[in-house]
Design an enzyme around this catalytic site. Sequence first.
Site, mmCIF file in Angstrom:
data_model
loop_
_atom_site.group_PDB
_atom_site.id
_atom_site.type_symbol
_atom_site.label_atom_id
_atom_site.label_comp_id
_atom_site.label_asym_id
_atom_site.label_seq_id
_atom_site.Cartn_x
_atom_site.Cartn_y
_atom_site.Cartn_z
ATOM 1 N NE ARG A 1 7.282 0.939 4.976
ATOM 2 C CZ ARG A 1 5.571 0.277 4.739
ATOM 3 N NH1 ARG A 1 5.777 -0.837 4.506
ATOM 4 N NH2 ARG A 1 4.539 0.906 5.324
ATOM 5 N NE ARG B 1 -1.589 -2.039 2.672
ATOM 6 C CZ ARG B 1 -1.612 -3.619 2.306
ATOM 7 N NH1 ARG B 1 -2.920 -3.838 2.312
ATOM 8 N NH2 ARG B 1 -0.965 -4.415 2.678
ATOM 9 C CB THR B 2 3.733 2.677 2.616
ATOM 10 O OG1 THR B 2 2.053 1.829 3.482
ATOM 11 C CG2 THR B 2 3.976 3.699 2.917
ATOM 12 C CG HIS C 1 3.282 3.678 9.078
ATOM 13 N ND1 HIS C 1 3.767 4.900 7.937
ATOM 14 C CD2 HIS C 1 2.676 2.919 8.355
ATOM 15 C CE1 HIS C 1 2.625 4.031 6.634
ATOM 16 N NE2 HIS C 1 2.688 2.894 6.670
ATOM 17 C CE LYS D 1 26.855 -2.428 -5.740
ATOM 18 N NZ LYS D 1 26.646 -1.915 -6.554
#
Length: 304
Positions: free
Chosen positions: A101, A51-52, A129, A80
Amino acid sequence: MKSLIDIQELSTAEIDKLIEIANDIILNPSKYSEKCKGKKLATLFYEPSTRTRLSFEAAMYELGGNVLGFASSDNSSASKGESVADTVRVVSDYVDIIAIRHPKEGAPLVASMHSLVPIINAGDGGHNHPTQTLADLLTIKREKGTFDNLTIGMCGDLKFGRTVHSLIGAMSRYQNVKFVLISPEELKIPSYIKQEILDEKNIDYVETRSLEEAIPDLDILYMTRVQRERFFNEDDYLRLKDTYILNEKKIIKAKSDLSILHPLPRVNEIAVEIDNDPRACYFKQTLNGKYIRMALILKLLGVE
Ligand code: CP
């Protein structure tokens, strides 16, 4: 340049304005279709999302802008060993705004210290959030018409559920809001949320294990998933994951105008038989997430 790392950074007037713009976008989408022409959003997702990430991307496309980024740290130079600080410093040369995120609490804040463009926290570990909270607030406003005088049940994983922490912070600013915090002992709300928000603002709240006992009093029931990815011990997750399953039997005693929210994804905590109940708001909530993110992108880019 302003970023959004924590919902508490927004004033009540700013939240009201974002909701007003989101409602106007819902009514008049064509008015906004070129507002971000020539602008670019980067979505840097070090942790899975449906969703986000996709609603951020849809939001930018519907504003006429473009999107680039990565959906997994495996597909970036993080694999890396590159730091968030270096990645964001580089990407901020390429784009106008970044949504990030990360599984580590505080990573978006670090990103904001190294970025040349606004940063949006799209979820950091078990912490916060804020854009989910904006989607929740838009949904509550559209369903209830007000943020005041509501009894809100938060049910499930209140320990690791970052959406719960952000929503309590946001709703605590309104008048006569009460919280019923429903969880097993092991997943109770963290003490810092109680001390720094609920006690500090003298908010009325109770903690209980029983969803059945709590449900008749609720105006909003915010169900949450047990956050498997935050557990150290799989056995603990397996023991707790199905503590609460909302089904038709459990909502018999609920108010007729109860609003059932869930940030999604759901696993078992809401039976699919609830989906057709008019009180189920969670799919409206996901759509609202796109509109409020459009409003937020406009605000942070300073687009009128
Ligand atoms: N609500 C939410 O954050 O969903 P995703 O993890 O799918 O983005």
